[in-house]
Structures are given as C-alpha cells and as structure tokens.
Design an enzyme around this catalytic site. Sequence first.
Site, PDB file in Angstrom:
ATOM      1  N   MET A  37     -18.239  63.179  92.426  1.00 12.93           N
ATOM      2  CA  MET A  37     -17.508  64.488  92.410  1.00 12.93           C
ATOM      3  C   MET A  37     -17.129  64.398  93.816  1.00 12.93           C
ATOM      4  SD  MET A  37     -16.226  67.151  91.230  1.00 12.93           S
ATOM      5  CE  MET A  37     -16.946  67.687  89.831  1.00 12.93           C
ATOM      6  N   LYS A  49     -14.916  55.413  93.326  1.00 11.13           N
ATOM      7  CA  LYS A  49     -13.649  54.029  93.166  1.00 11.13           C
ATOM      8  C   LYS A  49     -13.527  53.750  91.609  1.00 11.13           C
ATOM      9  CE  LYS A  49     -14.388  52.545  97.978  1.00 11.13           C
ATOM     10  NZ  LYS A  49     -13.164  53.653  98.420  1.00 11.13           N
ATOM     11  N   GLU A  51     -19.629  50.239  95.042  1.00 10.66           N
ATOM     12  CA  GLU A  51     -20.274  51.588  95.095  1.00 10.66           C
ATOM     13  C   GLU A  51     -21.195  51.352  93.971  1.00 10.66           C
ATOM     14  OE1 GLU A  51     -17.063  54.360  97.204  1.00 10.66           O
ATOM     15  OE2 GLU A  51     -17.118  54.470  95.055  1.00 10.66           O
ATOM     16  N   THR A  80      -3.754  44.696 101.354  1.00  4.83           N
ATOM     17  CA  THR A  80      -2.954  45.912 101.404  1.00  4.83           C
ATOM     18  C   THR A  80      -2.804  46.339 102.818  1.00  4.83           C
ATOM     19  OG1 THR A  80      -4.666  47.544 100.985  1.00  4.83           O
ATOM     20  CG2 THR A  80      -3.569  46.825  99.041  1.00  4.83           C
ATOM     21  N   PHE A  81      -1.427  46.687 103.180  1.00  6.88           N
ATOM     22  CA  PHE A  81      -1.212  47.213 104.461  1.00  6.88           C
ATOM     23  C   PHE A  81      -0.635  48.343 104.421  1.00  6.88           C
ATOM     24  CE2 PHE A  81      -1.413  42.475 104.768  1.00  6.88           C
ATOM     25  CZ  PHE A  81      -1.847  42.049 106.066  1.00  6.88           C
ATOM     26  N   ALA A 107       1.484  51.556 104.012  1.00  4.93           N
ATOM     27  CA  ALA A 107       2.993  51.882 103.789  1.00  4.93           C
ATOM     28  C   ALA A 107       3.929  50.683 104.209  1.00  4.93           C
ATOM     29  CB  ALA A 107       3.519  52.954 104.899  1.00  4.93           C
ATOM     30  N   ASP A 161      -7.278  52.896  95.424  1.00  9.41           N
ATOM     31  CA  ASP A 161      -7.780  52.767  94.103  1.00  9.41           C
ATOM     32  C   ASP A 161      -6.618  52.838  93.227  1.00  9.41           C
ATOM     33  OD1 ASP A 161     -10.523  52.746  94.958  1.00  9.41           O
ATOM     34  OD2 ASP A 161     -10.553  54.997  94.779  1.00  9.41           O
ATOM     35  N   LYS A 210      -0.081  63.418  97.145  1.00 10.81           N
ATOM     36  CA  LYS A 210      -0.842  64.379  96.527  1.00 10.81           C
ATOM     37  C   LYS A 210      -2.204  64.577  96.947  1.00 10.81           C
ATOM     38  CE  LYS A 210       1.629  64.601  92.086  1.00 10.81           C
ATOM     39  NZ  LYS A 210       1.820  63.632  90.983  1.00 10.81           N
TER      40      LYS A 210
HETATM   41  O1  RIB Z   1     -11.515  55.398  97.345  1.00 15.27           O
HETATM   42  C1  RIB Z   1     -11.851  56.829  97.068  1.00 15.27           C
HETATM   43  C2  RIB Z   1     -13.072  57.060  96.612  1.00 15.27           C
HETATM   44  O2  RIB Z   1     -13.980  56.682  97.537  1.00 15.27           O
HETATM   45  C3  RIB Z   1     -13.353  58.620  96.728  1.00 15.27           C
HETATM   46  O3  RIB Z   1     -12.873  59.008  95.354  1.00 15.27           O
HETATM   47  C4  RIB Z   1     -14.925  58.653  96.662  1.00 15.27           C
HETATM   48  O4  RIB Z   1     -15.578  59.206  95.786  1.00 15.27           O
HETATM   49  C5  RIB Z   1     -15.263  57.537  97.386  1.00 15.27           C
HETATM   50  O5  RIB Z   1     -15.844  56.811  96.252  1.00 15.27           O
END
Ligand code: RIB
Length: 311
Positions: free
Chosen positions: A12, A40, A138, A219-220, A222, A251, A284
């Site tokens: 969350m 992620k 993660e 990734t770079f 923009a 992501d 967004k």
């Molecule tokens: O890559 C962004 C994500 O990293 C976030 O949603 C946060 O929860 C972390 O895991």
Amino acid sequence: MKNIIIAGSINMDIVAQMDKHPENGETVFGKKISFIPGGKGANQARAISRLEGKVALVGKVGKDQFGKSLLRSLNTDGINTGNIKISQNNTTGVALIGVDRQAENRIIIVSGANFDLSPKDISKIDLQKNTIAISQFEVPQNTIKAFFKKAKKAKAQTILNPSPTGKIPPDLLELVDYLIVNEHEFAYLSNTKKLQIDSASLAKNANRIVAIDQVIITTFGAKGSVAIKGSKVIKAPGFKVKAVDTTGAGDSFLGSFSQALAEGRDLKDALTFANAAAALKVTKLGASSMPYRSEVDKFIQDKMRQKNHGF
Ligand code: RIB
C-alpha cells in the site's frame, strides 16, 4: 501470446504530495495524502493486464485491511491472484512516498509480508513452457532463485529487475535472460560512472554486468531506452510529457516491455512500446496508474503522425 507470471511485492503506497522534500531535521507541510495500490510486482502485473496481457502474481499480503483492499484492486484489474497468500506473521507491505512539485519521489519501504514469500511458496505454483517469469528485489533473493530455477526447468524465459538497487549474486544472474535496470542501477552494477544514452561505452559496460547471451535493457528516463546483447545495441528514443509523478515509471516500462515480448514483438518495437507506456504513466499520480492498451496505441500513433519523434 505467452503467459506472464510475476513473483513480487504488493504494497500500500501512502503518498504525500508537497512543494519540496524536507531536508534532514526539517519539517514541511504536505498538500494531500493518498492511499494508492503499489509494490513493484503488483504494479508490473497491473501494467501487463491493462495492456491486455495474461498475468498471474505470486506474493504475500497481511491479514489486515490493506491486504484485503489490495487483493480486491488486483482482481478488479483482471490479474490472476490465486497464488497470493496471506502471511500469518507480518502485516501488508507499505511504502511511504513523498512526491514534490518537480514530480520527483523519495520512498521508504517497510516490506512486511513481502519478505515472507518463500521458496516453499514457489514450489506450489504451476509454471509452464510458454511463459515469461519476472521478479524484482522486493522479495527474498532465495525465493527469486527458486522461481527462476523452476522457470528454467520449464524452459520459460526470465526477466529480473534488480530494484531497489542491489548486487546480483552470480548464481541468480546466470538464471536471467533479460536484466532490466535504470541508468543509476546500470552504473552501480557495472562499477563505473553514469553514462548517457548516446555513450559509445554502453556495450563495453553492459558486458561487465551480463554474459553475451543475455540481454540487458537500460532506461534513461525521458531520453529513452537501450537494449544490449553482446556488441549489438538497439536504442529507442523516449517521449517528452508533462510529469506529475515519476513513481512507477520503471514498473510501467518493465510491464509493457514484457507484454510486447509476450506478443512476439522485436526488441526495438518492444522498447518503443514500453517508452510510450512509461511516458503516459508519469502524467498521473500513483505508481500503479498504468495506461490501458488503447491509450498506449493511440499515443504512439499520434507521435508518429506528428513526426517529431525519431521513428
Ligand atoms: O516502483 C514503485 C514502487 O516501489 C512503489 O509502488 C512502492 O510500493 C515501491 O515498491
């Protein structure tokens, strides 16, 4: 089209928007607080599902309200959640995220249940040949290893996103087909200074990280993204947009790149598709505000029509 399975985090995100990030010891007023699904693994799954891919998420949440609401929102997005289990020991993962006026973020992750995902959980999942298996840093590394070993045994493809940045143990790296990193992670893993997208040293430095039969994608922001395999370098320019929140851009990129691979698209095409999806995401608020298929396709068509992009 290939199926995609992700062993990854579910958080969350508690997001505070502010004019500027506080310095050490400083207190600032925030403007707004939002509770937004994140993690992620979950973000990448959402990106894929919104692009009409078939994706399952393997993970753990706590037996709390956050866990319940995150599961509900993953189901709403059409993600297969049959392999998301409830941890008896830990609460749902939480990320505290600050986003400033420049759309830049600072993140603190409290992993909680995500770190209860074990190799034993992986042993119970079904992983077939026609699949792409994805993970990030993660969840525990021994779990990722078990997941990728299972994928390799099934002759599935593997994608690793070693983020948040960490060293990759050799016995994990050898199980990876595609390594996806950002420019900072690329510098860290190659043990060199940060390079630009047009640097002549990209392939040389890439080969300090991966073997010649592995693909590394960097990734770079923009500026765009690059795929390197051995001495072959493929670049795709990025798209300029008005950024609101850069959280989750990586992501969005990874999810859409993987979906393009699942559809059998070539590397250049996959990079362009992923650059477009990541650009739309940063317009967004929220790491999981992933664009839908029709939005990404329309965005690319519009840019091609405007001819101000390097197609
Ligand atoms: O890559 C962004 C994500 O990293 C976030 O949603 C946060 O929860 C972390 O895991």
